[in-house]
Motif scaffolding. Structure first.
Motif, PDB file in Angstrom:
ATOM      1  N   VAL A   1       0.856  -1.187   0.000  1.00  0.00           N
ATOM      2  CA  VAL A   1       0.000   0.000   0.000  1.00  0.00           C
ATOM      3  C   VAL A   1       0.892   1.237   0.000  1.00  0.00           C
ATOM      4  CG1 VAL A   1      -1.952   1.153   1.088  1.00  0.00           C
ATOM      5  CG2 VAL A   1      -1.636  -1.312   1.406  1.00  0.00           C
TER       6      VAL A   1
ATOM      7  N   GLY B   1       5.011   5.453  -3.019  1.00  0.00           N
ATOM      8  CA  GLY B   1       6.116   6.402  -2.867  1.00  0.00           C
ATOM      9  C   GLY B   1       7.429   5.650  -3.030  1.00  0.00           C
TER      10      GLY B   1
ATOM     11  N   GLY C   1       7.433   2.314  -0.898  1.00  0.00           N
ATOM     12  CA  GLY C   1       6.612   1.221  -1.424  1.00  0.00           C
ATOM     13  C   GLY C   1       7.249   0.609  -2.662  1.00  0.00           C
TER      14      GLY C   1
ATOM     15  N   TYR D   1       1.130  10.663  -3.687  1.00  0.00           N
ATOM     16  CA  TYR D   1       0.722  11.930  -3.078  1.00  0.00           C
ATOM     17  C   TYR D   1       1.106  11.930  -1.601  1.00  0.00           C
ATOM     18  CZ  TYR D   1      -2.083  16.200  -2.825  1.00  0.00           C
ATOM     19  OH  TYR D   1      -2.495  17.500  -2.681  1.00  0.00           O
ATOM     20  N   GLY D   2       2.386  12.163  -1.358  1.00  0.00           N
ATOM     21  CA  GLY D   2       2.908  12.226   0.009  1.00  0.00           C
ATOM     22  C   GLY D   2       4.137  13.112  -0.022  1.00  0.00           C
TER      23      GLY D   2
ATOM     24  N   SER E   1       7.329  11.731  -1.809  1.00  0.00           N
ATOM     25  CA  SER E   1       8.365  11.245  -2.734  1.00  0.00           C
ATOM     26  C   SER E   1       8.486  12.013  -4.041  1.00  0.00           C
ATOM     27  CB  SER E   1       8.123   9.767  -3.039  1.00  0.00           C
ATOM     28  OG  SER E   1       8.238   9.006  -1.870  1.00  0.00           O
TER      29      SER E   1
ATOM     30  N   ARG F   1       7.746  15.275  -4.155  1.00  0.00           N
ATOM     31  CA  ARG F   1       7.578  16.673  -3.767  1.00  0.00           C
ATOM     32  C   ARG F   1       8.754  17.173  -2.923  1.00  0.00           C
ATOM     33  NH1 ARG F   1       2.408  17.531  -5.018  1.00  0.00           N
ATOM     34  NH2 ARG F   1       2.131  19.327  -3.672  1.00  0.00           N
TER      35      ARG F   1
ATOM     36  N   GLY G   1      15.273  16.562  -2.997  1.00  0.00           N
ATOM     37  CA  GLY G   1      16.248  15.799  -3.783  1.00  0.00           C
ATOM     38  C   GLY G   1      17.652  15.757  -3.214  1.00  0.00           C
ATOM     39  N   PHE G   2      17.805  15.959  -1.894  1.00  0.00           N
ATOM     40  CA  PHE G   2      19.131  15.780  -1.289  1.00  0.00           C
ATOM     41  C   PHE G   2      19.377  14.277  -1.138  1.00  0.00           C
ATOM     42  CE2 PHE G   2      19.814  19.790   1.572  1.00  0.00           C
ATOM     43  CZ  PHE G   2      19.233  20.606   0.617  1.00  0.00           C
TER      44      PHE G   2
ATOM     45  N   GLU H   1      -7.556   3.677  -3.434  1.00  0.00           N
ATOM     46  CA  GLU H   1      -7.375   4.048  -2.021  1.00  0.00           C
ATOM     47  C   GLU H   1      -7.678   2.843  -1.130  1.00  0.00           C
ATOM     48  OE1 GLU H   1      -9.025   7.166   1.344  1.00  0.00           O
ATOM     49  OE2 GLU H   1     -10.213   6.788  -0.461  1.00  0.00           O
TER      50      GLU H   1
ATOM     51  N   ASN I   1       3.653   5.933   4.996  1.00  0.00           N
ATOM     52  CA  ASN I   1       4.407   6.975   5.713  1.00  0.00           C
ATOM     53  C   ASN I   1       3.522   7.838   6.609  1.00  0.00           C
ATOM     54  OD1 ASN I   1       7.101   7.771   6.160  1.00  0.00           O
ATOM     55  ND2 ASN I   1       6.916   9.540   4.831  1.00  0.00           N
TER      56      ASN I   1
ATOM     57  N   GLY J   1       6.241  19.846   4.830  1.00  0.00           N
ATOM     58  CA  GLY J   1       7.429  20.581   4.401  1.00  0.00           C
ATOM     59  C   GLY J   1       7.026  21.504   3.273  1.00  0.00           C
TER      60      GLY J   1
ATOM     61  N   GLY K   1       4.885  19.063   0.740  1.00  0.00           N
ATOM     62  CA  GLY K   1       4.730  17.607   0.807  1.00  0.00           C
ATOM     63  C   GLY K   1       4.624  17.234   2.274  1.00  0.00           C
ATOM     64  N   ILE K   2       4.171  16.006   2.531  1.00  0.00           N
ATOM     65  CA  ILE K   2       3.953  15.602   3.926  1.00  0.00           C
ATOM     66  C   ILE K   2       4.932  14.487   4.295  1.00  0.00           C
ATOM     67  CG2 ILE K   2       2.243  14.886   5.647  1.00  0.00           C
ATOM     68  CD1 ILE K   2       1.382  17.444   4.161  1.00  0.00           C
ATOM     69  N   MET K   3       5.707  14.746   5.348  1.00  0.00           N
ATOM     70  CA  MET K   3       6.685  13.768   5.847  1.00  0.00           C
ATOM     71  C   MET K   3       6.122  13.098   7.097  1.00  0.00           C
ATOM     72  SD  MET K   3      10.041  16.200   5.575  1.00  0.00           S
ATOM     73  CE  MET K   3       9.249  17.796   5.710  1.00  0.00           C
TER      74      MET K   3
ATOM     75  N   MET L   1      14.037  11.937   5.483  1.00  0.00           N
ATOM     76  CA  MET L   1      15.292  11.580   4.779  1.00  0.00           C
ATOM     77  C   MET L   1      15.137  10.280   4.013  1.00  0.00           C
ATOM     78  SD  MET L   1      18.693  12.765   5.791  1.00  0.00           S
ATOM     79  CE  MET L   1      19.314  13.804   7.042  1.00  0.00           C
TER      80      MET L   1
HETATM   81  C1  FAD Z   1       9.363  19.330   1.081  1.00  0.00           C
HETATM   82  C2  FAD Z   1      10.095  18.059   1.344  1.00  0.00           C
HETATM   83  C3  FAD Z   1      11.464  18.003   1.157  1.00  0.00           C
HETATM   84  C4  FAD Z   1      12.153  16.823   1.384  1.00  0.00           C
HETATM   85  N1  FAD Z   1      13.457  16.762   1.061  1.00  0.00           N
HETATM   86  C5  FAD Z   1      14.131  15.589   1.181  1.00  0.00           C
HETATM   87  C6  FAD Z   1      15.465  15.490   0.777  1.00  0.00           C
HETATM   88  O1  FAD Z   1      16.030  16.431   0.256  1.00  0.00           O
HETATM   89  N2  FAD Z   1      16.115  14.301   0.973  1.00  0.00           N
HETATM   90  C7  FAD Z   1      15.477  13.222   1.542  1.00  0.00           C
HETATM   91  O2  FAD Z   1      16.093  12.173   1.725  1.00  0.00           O
HETATM   92  N3  FAD Z   1      14.182  13.288   1.894  1.00  0.00           N
HETATM   93  C8  FAD Z   1      13.500  14.436   1.724  1.00  0.00           C
HETATM   94  N4  FAD Z   1      12.195  14.511   2.066  1.00  0.00           N
HETATM   95  C9  FAD Z   1      11.579  13.328   2.653  1.00  0.00           C
HETATM   96  C10 FAD Z   1      11.290  12.249   1.607  1.00  0.00           C
HETATM   97  O3  FAD Z   1      10.608  12.805   0.522  1.00  0.00           O
HETATM   98  C11 FAD Z   1      10.462  11.154   2.282  1.00  0.00           C
HETATM   99  O4  FAD Z   1      11.181  10.641   3.395  1.00  0.00           O
HETATM  100  C12 FAD Z   1      10.123  10.020   1.362  1.00  0.00           C
HETATM  101  O5  FAD Z   1       9.621  10.485   0.143  1.00  0.00           O
HETATM  102  C13 FAD Z   1       9.116   9.102   2.030  1.00  0.00           C
HETATM  103  O6  FAD Z   1       8.728   8.144   1.087  1.00  0.00           O
HETATM  104  P1  FAD Z   1       7.534   7.162   1.401  1.00  0.00           P
HETATM  105  O7  FAD Z   1       7.356   6.346   0.185  1.00  0.00           O
HETATM  106  O8  FAD Z   1       7.801   6.475   2.692  1.00  0.00           O
HETATM  107  O9  FAD Z   1       6.278   8.098   1.665  1.00  0.00           O
HETATM  108  P2  FAD Z   1       5.393   8.926   0.627  1.00  0.00           P
HETATM  109  O10 FAD Z   1       6.203   9.474  -0.459  1.00  0.00           O
HETATM  110  O11 FAD Z   1       4.600   9.883   1.443  1.00  0.00           O
HETATM  111  O12 FAD Z   1       4.469   7.825   0.001  1.00  0.00           O
HETATM  112  C14 FAD Z   1       3.337   7.318   0.650  1.00  0.00           C
HETATM  113  C15 FAD Z   1       2.310   7.014  -0.415  1.00  0.00           C
HETATM  114  O13 FAD Z   1       1.190   6.339   0.177  1.00  0.00           O
HETATM  115  C16 FAD Z   1       0.039   6.787  -0.498  1.00  0.00           C
HETATM  116  N5  FAD Z   1      -1.113   6.501   0.373  1.00  0.00           N
HETATM  117  C17 FAD Z   1      -1.392   7.085   1.567  1.00  0.00           C
HETATM  118  N6  FAD Z   1      -2.513   6.533   2.084  1.00  0.00           N
HETATM  119  C18 FAD Z   1      -2.946   5.605   1.188  1.00  0.00           C
HETATM  120  C19 FAD Z   1      -4.060   4.712   1.169  1.00  0.00           C
HETATM  121  N7  FAD Z   1      -4.934   4.670   2.183  1.00  0.00           N
HETATM  122  N8  FAD Z   1      -4.225   3.908   0.103  1.00  0.00           N
HETATM  123  C20 FAD Z   1      -3.326   3.929  -0.937  1.00  0.00           C
HETATM  124  N9  FAD Z   1      -2.258   4.762  -0.965  1.00  0.00           N
HETATM  125  C21 FAD Z   1      -2.061   5.583   0.099  1.00  0.00           C
HETATM  126  C22 FAD Z   1       0.269   8.265  -0.708  1.00  0.00           C
HETATM  127  O14 FAD Z   1      -0.556   8.792  -1.715  1.00  0.00           O
HETATM  128  C23 FAD Z   1       1.756   8.291  -1.065  1.00  0.00           C
HETATM  129  O15 FAD Z   1       1.961   8.226  -2.463  1.00  0.00           O
HETATM  130  C24 FAD Z   1      11.463  15.669   1.865  1.00  0.00           C
HETATM  131  C25 FAD Z   1      10.088  15.719   2.055  1.00  0.00           C
HETATM  132  C26 FAD Z   1       9.399  16.895   1.790  1.00  0.00           C
HETATM  133  C27 FAD Z   1       7.913  16.930   1.987  1.00  0.00           C
END
Ligand code: FAD
Length: 367
Positions: free
Chosen positions: A18, A21, A24, A50-51, A53, A55, A58-59, A192, A223, A239, A322-324, A350
């Motif tokens: 699920v 990003g 996943g 939409y979280g 990844s 947004r 890019g560090f 969803e 996340n 963020g 974006g939402i961390m 991160m």
């Molecule tokens: C502004 C900003 C700047 C950042 N800069 C950096 C950086 O420079 N370097 C770095 O290392 N990290 C950075 N980060 C953090 C990094 O982007 C995140 O740690 C990383 O993208 C997290 O990835 P993820 O896949 O765990 O979560 P996410 O990218 O949030 O993915 C979670 C996914 O789950 C989906 N989802 C949620 N609920 C459901 C549901 N019920 N059913 C189906 N799908 C669902 C969402 O739509 C989303 O696509 C930054 C974050 C932000 C917001």
């Protein structure tokens, strides 16, 4: 309503993930690389992830001096070192898997501006370098003499972090999507997930309403949004960022961390991407809402003026957020819950470097 054909062929998989990003998709990639016969289905609620990844800034980074010093105080040397190692190793995995060209990786250099108020962090330089010496030799050094050449105007010492780079966030996610597709992993968007159990998930789409997908195993990688589906110690942290229009004569190249990474700035060609300030607006930014606010954006603009001084002329081109996911401590949550559902959550801002490692960890756990 679901047809017989859909039920037997399209709505069951060995592993349902699920969230599409970076976490996943990295989990999906690691699982399929280890067990090519697995049928893996990734369910994503939005057309694009939409979280965080797609947004982020890019560090491709592991941690700055003041941040590591604060992590050592908060979680102890061993855990702080483990986290740095996981980020370092995770980045190697992602770079190797997708190639530097495909993710727009650049060895651009990482820097931190450390002020006199953070003198105690400066005094930890040796301790931090010793901690990571076996995988990041000579990690942090004082390069304050470069400040002027980089156009930096604000007070403070400049430190550089070896091996820190930049990715093109959009290209990284596009190439990760292509890679998992090439392995035969199915990603369904607009799906969803409403409910998860160890052997099934309930999905809603805008056309069919809700229906069930059968799963051998379920991994939640949502996340900051995890608490909609499971109990987890995860808080959202918005963020907010902006990117400038191209700046004539921009000298700064690389990544800049300020205030333990609460502010982050990089060049994107001849533009500046700048974001953060969550520490100034903690309550307000503890939200799942993707808006940007005038207070934070104005604060960021003033901070950028302070960093580069009045001589650098720039104009904002685009703003977004974006939402961390954060928690009381920084370590990610990778585990099998009591109800049999697996989770890989809480990248603590991160995830770019970390995700490759988390994918491997989950794949080992599920093996
Ligand atoms: C502004 C900003 C700047 C950042 N800069 C950096 C950086 O420079 N370097 C770095 O290392 N990290 C950075 N980060 C953090 C990094 O982007 C995140 O740690 C990383 O993208 C997290 O990835 P993820 O896949 O765990 O979560 P996410 O990218 O949030 O993915 C979670 C996914 O789950 C989906 N989802 C949620 N609920 C459901 C549901 N019920 N059913 C189906 N799908 C669902 C969402 O739509 C989303 O696509 C930054 C974050 C932000 C917001």
């Amino acid at each position: 309503m679901i047809s017989f054909w859909e039920r037997v062929s399209l709505l069951q998989a060995d592993v349902v993930i699920v969230g599409a990003g970076i976490t996943g998709l990295s989990v999906a990639a690691s699982l399929k690389e280890k067990q090519p016969s697995l049928r893996i289905l990734v369910l994503e609620r939005s057309v694009l992830p939409y979280g965080a990844s797609t947004r982020n800034a890019g560090f491709a980074c592991f941690g700055s001096l003041s941040e590591i010093a604060s992590d050592i105080d908060g979680m102890g040397e061993e855990a702080a070192r483990d986290l740095l190692f996981e980020r370092w190793m995770g980045l190697q995995i992602t770079r190797k898997r997708l190639t530097d060209k495909a993710i727009g990786y650049e060895d651009a250099g990482g820097f931190e501006l450390v002020t006199e108020a953070q003198r105690s962090a400066m005094e930890r330089l040796e301790q931090v370098n010793r901690l990571v010496d076996d995988f990041l030799p000579g990690y942090i050094s004082d390069v304050s003499t470069l400040k002027k050449d980089m156009g930096l105007h604000a007070e403070g010492n400049l430190f550089s972090m070896a091996q820190e780079g930049q990715v093109h966030t959009g290209e990284l996610m596009a190439s990760l999507e292509s890679y998992v597709a090439s392995l035969g992993i199915i990603v369904r968007t607009g799906a969803e997930v409403l409910h998860v159990a160890s052997d099934k998930v309930e999905v809603r789409d805008s056309q069919r309403g809700s229906f069930e997908v059968r799963a051998g195993k379920v991994v939640v990688c949502t996340n900051a949004f995890a608490r909609d589906l499971i109990q987890a110690e995860v808080e959202p942290g918005r963020g907010q960022v902006f990117i400038t229009k191209p700046i004539r004569g921009l000298k700064f190249k690389g990544n800049l961390h300020v205030d333990e990474g609460f502010y982050y700035l990089r060049n994107v060609g001849d533009r500046i991407l700048f974001g953060g300030a969550r520490n100034q607006f903690f309550e307000q930014e503890r939200t799942h809402n993707f808006n940007v606010t005038d207070e934070v954006q104005l604060h960021l603009e003033l901070e950028l003026k302070r960093l580069f001084g009045p001589d650098l002329a720039w104009e904002v081109d685009q703003r977004w957020s974006g939402i961390m996911a954060f928690g009381k401590q920084k370590l990610p949550i990778v585990q099998r819950l009591d109800n049999g559902v697996f989770v890989a959550l809480k990248m603590s801002g991160m995830g770019i470097a970390l995700a490759g490692f988390i994918g491997e960890e989950v794949a080992e756990m599920i093996n």
